[in-house]
Write a protein that holds these residues in place. Structure first.
Motif, PDB file in Angstrom:
ATOM      1  N   ASN A  78       0.776  -1.245   0.000  1.00 34.45           N
ATOM      2  CA  ASN A  78       0.000   0.000   0.000  1.00 34.45           C
ATOM      3  C   ASN A  78       0.806   1.293   0.000  1.00 34.45           C
ATOM      4  OD1 ASN A  78      -2.377  -1.597   0.191  1.00 34.45           O
ATOM      5  ND2 ASN A  78      -2.073  -1.786   2.391  1.00 34.45           N
ATOM      6  N   THR A  79       2.084   1.226   0.385  1.00 37.62           N
ATOM      7  CA  THR A  79       2.860   2.463   0.465  1.00 37.62           C
ATOM      8  C   THR A  79       3.083   3.062  -0.926  1.00 37.62           C
ATOM      9  OG1 THR A  79       3.998   1.702   2.449  1.00 37.62           O
ATOM     10  CG2 THR A  79       5.032   3.498   1.230  1.00 37.62           C
ATOM     11  N   ASN A  80       2.756   4.316  -1.050  1.00 36.93           N
ATOM     12  CA  ASN A  80       2.948   5.035  -2.312  1.00 36.93           C
ATOM     13  C   ASN A  80       4.342   5.680  -2.313  1.00 36.93           C
ATOM     14  OD1 ASN A  80       2.830   6.572  -4.602  1.00 36.93           O
ATOM     15  ND2 ASN A  80       1.044   7.802  -3.976  1.00 36.93           N
ATOM     16  N   LEU A  81       5.229   5.162  -3.164  1.00 31.71           N
ATOM     17  CA  LEU A  81       6.600   5.667  -3.180  1.00 31.71           C
ATOM     18  C   LEU A  81       6.674   7.116  -3.654  1.00 31.71           C
ATOM     19  CD1 LEU A  81       8.638   2.625  -4.569  1.00 31.71           C
ATOM     20  CD2 LEU A  81       7.997   3.165  -2.228  1.00 31.71           C
ATOM     21  N   ASP A  82       5.632   7.585  -4.337  1.00 29.25           N
ATOM     22  CA  ASP A  82       5.646   8.964  -4.837  1.00 29.25           C
ATOM     23  C   ASP A  82       5.114   9.963  -3.797  1.00 29.25           C
ATOM     24  OD1 ASP A  82       6.612   8.077  -7.298  1.00 29.25           O
ATOM     25  OD2 ASP A  82       4.576   7.600  -7.986  1.00 29.25           O
ATOM     26  N   GLU A  83       4.600   9.454  -2.686  1.00 29.22           N
ATOM     27  CA  GLU A  83       4.045  10.333  -1.649  1.00 29.22           C
ATOM     28  C   GLU A  83       5.166  10.775  -0.708  1.00 29.22           C
ATOM     29  OE1 GLU A  83       0.835  10.123   2.029  1.00 29.22           O
ATOM     30  OE2 GLU A  83       0.677   8.706   0.357  1.00 29.22           O
ATOM     31  N   LYS A  84       5.396  12.080  -0.627  1.00 37.73           N
ATOM     32  CA  LYS A  84       6.500  12.618   0.159  1.00 37.73           C
ATOM     33  C   LYS A  84       6.235  12.464   1.650  1.00 37.73           C
ATOM     34  CE  LYS A  84       9.560  16.621   0.456  1.00 37.73           C
ATOM     35  NZ  LYS A  84       9.850  17.992  -0.022  1.00 37.73           N
ATOM     36  N   VAL A  85       7.272  12.048   2.408  1.00 36.35           N
ATOM     37  CA  VAL A  85       7.161  11.847   3.853  1.00 36.35           C
ATOM     38  C   VAL A  85       8.077  12.851   4.544  1.00 36.35           C
ATOM     39  CG1 VAL A  85       7.485  10.230   5.763  1.00 36.35           C
ATOM     40  CG2 VAL A  85       6.674   9.391   3.541  1.00 36.35           C
ATOM     41  N   GLU A  86       7.532  13.584   5.512  1.00 38.37           N
ATOM     42  CA  GLU A  86       8.319  14.571   6.256  1.00 38.37           C
ATOM     43  C   GLU A  86       9.037  13.887   7.412  1.00 38.37           C
ATOM     44  OE1 GLU A  86       8.851  17.605   5.377  1.00 38.37           O
ATOM     45  OE2 GLU A  86       7.453  17.539   3.678  1.00 38.37           O
ATOM     46  N   TYR A  87      10.366  13.915   7.396  1.00 35.04           N
ATOM     47  CA  TYR A  87      11.165  13.331   8.476  1.00 35.04           C
ATOM     48  C   TYR A  87      12.513  14.039   8.494  1.00 35.04           C
ATOM     49  CZ  TYR A  87      13.493   9.905  11.461  1.00 35.04           C
ATOM     50  OH  TYR A  87      14.177   9.301  12.485  1.00 35.04           O
ATOM     51  N   ASP A  88      13.081  14.167   9.675  1.00 35.16           N
ATOM     52  CA  ASP A  88      14.334  14.929   9.850  1.00 35.16           C
ATOM     53  C   ASP A  88      15.531  14.110   9.355  1.00 35.16           C
ATOM     54  OD1 ASP A  88      16.160  16.839  10.541  1.00 35.16           O
ATOM     55  OD2 ASP A  88      16.186  16.331  12.682  1.00 35.16           O
ATOM     56  N   LEU A  89      15.656  14.024   8.035  1.00 37.15           N
ATOM     57  CA  LEU A  89      16.792  13.371   7.396  1.00 37.15           C
ATOM     58  C   LEU A  89      17.005  14.068   6.056  1.00 37.15           C
ATOM     59  CD1 LEU A  89      18.927  11.109   7.046  1.00 37.15           C
ATOM     60  CD2 LEU A  89      17.091   9.662   6.129  1.00 37.15           C
ATOM     61  N   SER A  90      18.139  14.741   5.936  1.00 37.91           N
ATOM     62  CA  SER A  90      18.372  15.512   4.707  1.00 37.91           C
ATOM     63  C   SER A  90      18.650  14.573   3.536  1.00 37.91           C
ATOM     64  CB  SER A  90      19.561  16.457   4.897  1.00 37.91           C
ATOM     65  OG  SER A  90      20.770  15.728   4.984  1.00 37.91           O
ATOM     66  N   THR A  91      18.268  15.021   2.349  1.00 40.42           N
ATOM     67  CA  THR A  91      18.472  14.217   1.143  1.00 40.42           C
ATOM     68  C   THR A  91      19.959  13.998   0.891  1.00 40.42           C
ATOM     69  OG1 THR A  91      16.418  15.073   0.185  1.00 40.42           O
ATOM     70  CG2 THR A  91      18.006  14.100  -1.333  1.00 40.42           C
TER      71      THR A  91
END
Length: 647
Positions: A78-91
């Motif tokens: 079910n996880t949508n890989l295109d849906e952005k997730v906010e988390y404290d980890l820089s790209t």
């Protein structure tokens, strides 16, 4: 002088009393010494070795916990890989770490936004789950790594079992894939994993891991790329080959990903995200929980006799949950014995020492236990034995702090599966204070009952009236099996009784009833039984009509599976048992010369009567006579009807 003698006598008397009391105490203590059971006497002779136990019982709740498995499967599907997730980890930091992983891995680990989203999703929403998985991994990963190294398969493949089964050896998917490595039945057979009534080697830690390694090696020979090997493990090599053709011949997973089945599109990203979380858990504050058991603190024993987990648990003082965790390949908590196949039992090292030092005694106890089980009756034993009724009783257990389902099941002599079914539990997790329903079947001896041969059992002649007074009913009650959609009210209406009567007869505390329950719907004192011996030419239909009952009732009362009956068979017929029934008016002036029915004028029809049976009771009267005198055209008569029995 007299005073001195008196004092001496008192002292001597006191001493005697004291001595007598001491002697009595010694005798009482000796007599109260408890007698050891066979199990305790066996265990008292065991040679034991002082090695610390390596498993804490509260951790055994993890053994078949389906929560982690369900969460992992849901994420992949079910996880949508295109849906952005906010988390404290820089790209940028993530790219740097992925690059470091790629440098030491056989897989192509490159940054892309989809992979970043699923990694952040796990870190944000699955932190607690990964703490538990890392505890489990400390037991499983050394075994995986040993097998992977043997087949020269990348050691990172160990993370695949996390994605496949959440490290649950008894996990079963909707499609039937089973075990740590989620083998389907056919694939398991292809790689020589034995699947029988008692065992399923897809859940065997060593054999299933070995089979998974063989599969990986075979797939790598086909694709030459470990990313595609992972994809083929989930989707099958055929689907991967199709995806390569549809993409125009591309052979990088990320390039063929849009052409793969939906589940497989999230499969490799889930694997890579799991690898990242395990490798960088310290940087994200994920602290592995206490390990369940150290792999190196266990060993296996070849079993030389059939035995149950319950017997092993009692003998070695090891919990059922621990045995199930270490031996998940035994589906029924039972180890069979076959001369042509070896079966092994995995135990903590301290228990292995006790088992091997006392092996013959353990097998002797298991044989003794099996011989104590109830055996089929011989025909003579059945005749000599009183009737036994099975009564199901419900009791409740309030969960105390620190108790597990396994511990509660062991205390009450039931299984964890039964506890979960009775209480609608989906996992092994229970909260303190919860009341658990426990059903226990008990055998109750029933005194053999007298069979009433004829409904007209005892006649008391008083002037011109014959009265029949029946004995108290001595046969079985009527039952109703609860069907879907029925309630206590609807059943009461059906049998023309009240809710309160149903609850009283069945000892119900409330109006909740389960489908399939057997309810008493007619109390004992409202029935009596007549025996009917099947005559030549009779069948169930003719007998049912004779007694004004239905064929289904005859079959139920006599436990018949079909309509076939043999000549001479004795059938039970349930009849109403009124305390006093007026059967007929009789003139008794010359009884010695007259038939008891000769001067009868009126006959009151009883339940079970037919025109034929009445004509048999009254000499000189035929069915035609009865029909003629009473204006009856058919054969139907009802209880309570008054019939003329003379012209």
């Amino acid at each position: 002088m007299n005073l001195r003698n008196t004092t001496l006598l008192v002292v001597l008397f006191s001493a005697c009393v004291t001595y007598a009391q001491d002697s009595t105490l010694v005798d009482v203590n000796t007599a109260a010494e408890p007698k050891l059971s066979y199990l305790d006497s066996i265990k008292s002779t065991f040679q034991k070795h002082e090695i610390a136990a390596c498993v804490d019982e509260r951790w055994m709740n993890e053994l078949s916990n389906q929560d982690l498995y369900s969460e992992m499967i849901a994420d992949i599907e079910n996880t949508n890989l295109d849906e952005k997730v906010e988390y404290d980890l820089s790209t940028e930091l993530l790219k740097e770490r992925l690059k470091a992983l790629d440098a030491k891995s056989a897989f192509h680990i490159e940054y892309n936004p989809g992979l970043e989203n699923i990694i952040k999703h796990y870190l944000k929403n699955r932190k607690r789950s990964y703490e538990r998985l890392m505890a489990l991994s400390q037991y499983y990963f050394p075994i995986f790594e040993e097998a992977l190294a043997k087949y020269n398969v990348p050691l990172e493949i160990k993370y695949l079992a996390v994605v496949e089964s959440a490290l649950n050896p008894r996990a079963v998917s909707r499609a039937g894939a089973t075990g740590l490595w989620q083998f389907m039945y056919g694939t398991g057979k292809q790689y020589n994993l034995d699947i029988t009534t008692f065992t399923d080697e897809r859940s065997d830690l060593l054999k299933a891991t070995d089979a998974a390694c063989q599969y990986m090696v075979n797939m790598y020979k086909i694709f030459g790329d470990w990313d595609l090997v992972l994809a083929s493990y989930n989707a099958g090599p055929g689907n991967v080959s199709k995806a390569i053709r549809r993409s125009g011949g591309k052979q990088n997973y990320w390039n063929i990903r849009p052409y793969l089945p939906k589940e497989t599109q999230g499969y490799v990203p889930a694997f890579l995200a799991t690898m990242y979380v395990f490798e960088y858990h310290k940087e994200h504050g994920i602290v592995p929980q206490k390990p369940i058991v150290n792999h190196f603190a266990t060993d296996t024993i070849m079993v030389k006799n059939k035995m149950s987990f319950k017997q092993i648990s009692d003998l070695l003082d090891i919990s059922m949950e621990q045995l199930q965790f270490l031996n998940p390949m035994y589906k029924r908590d039972f180890i069979p014995y076959q001369t042509d196949k070896n079966h092994f039992l995995r135990l903590p090292l301290d228990k292995v020492a006790v088992f091997t030092s006392n092996e013959n005694k353990i097998y002797a106890y298991c044989d003794y236990e099996f011989n104590q089980r109830e055996k089929p009756f011989s025909s003579q034993e059945m005749l000599a034995t009183s009737d036994v009724s099975i009564v199901t009783k419900t009791k409740y257990h309030k969960v105390r702090r620190g108790e597990s389902l396994g511990l509660i099941a062991k205390k009450n002599g039931v299984t964890v599966t039964e506890l979960k079914r009775w209480n609608g539990l989906r996992s092994n997790t229970i909260a303190a204070g919860k009341n658990l329903k426990i059903l226990k079947e008990e055998k109750v001896a029933v005194t053999p009952k007298k069979v009433i041969e004829n409904p007209v059992a005892k006649a008391v002649v008083s002037n011109d009236t014959v009265k029949v007074k029946n004995d108290k009913p001595l046969e079985a009650v009527n039952y109703h099996i609860v069907e879907k959609g029925e309630s206590l009210f609807s059943i009461a209406q059906k049998y023309e009784i009240t809710n309160d009567e149903l609850k009283e007869w069945n000892e119900l505390e409330d109006e909740n009833i389960l489908i399939g329950s057997k309810l008493i719907v007619r109390p004992l004192e409202k029935q009596m039984t007549e025996n009917h011996i099947v005559q030549s030419g009779e069948n169930l239909n003719t007998i049912a009509k004779k007694y004004n009952v239905t064929i289904d009732e005859l079959k139920e009362w006599n436990e018949l599976e079909d309509n076939n009956i043999k000549l001479g068979t004795t059938l039970k017929i349930m009849l109403p048992a009124d305390e006093e029934v007026v059967v007929a008016e009789v003139k008794t002036k010359k009884p010695e010369k007259q038939s008891p029915y000769k001067s009868e004028k009126i006959y009151i029809v009883q339940k079970g009567d037919s025109l034929f049976s009445i004509s048999q009771k009254i000499k000189g009267v035929t069915v035609s006579d009865l029909k003629k005198w009473n204006g009856i055209s058919g054969k139907t008569i009802k209880p309570g009807m008054k019939l003329k029995i003379s012209g």
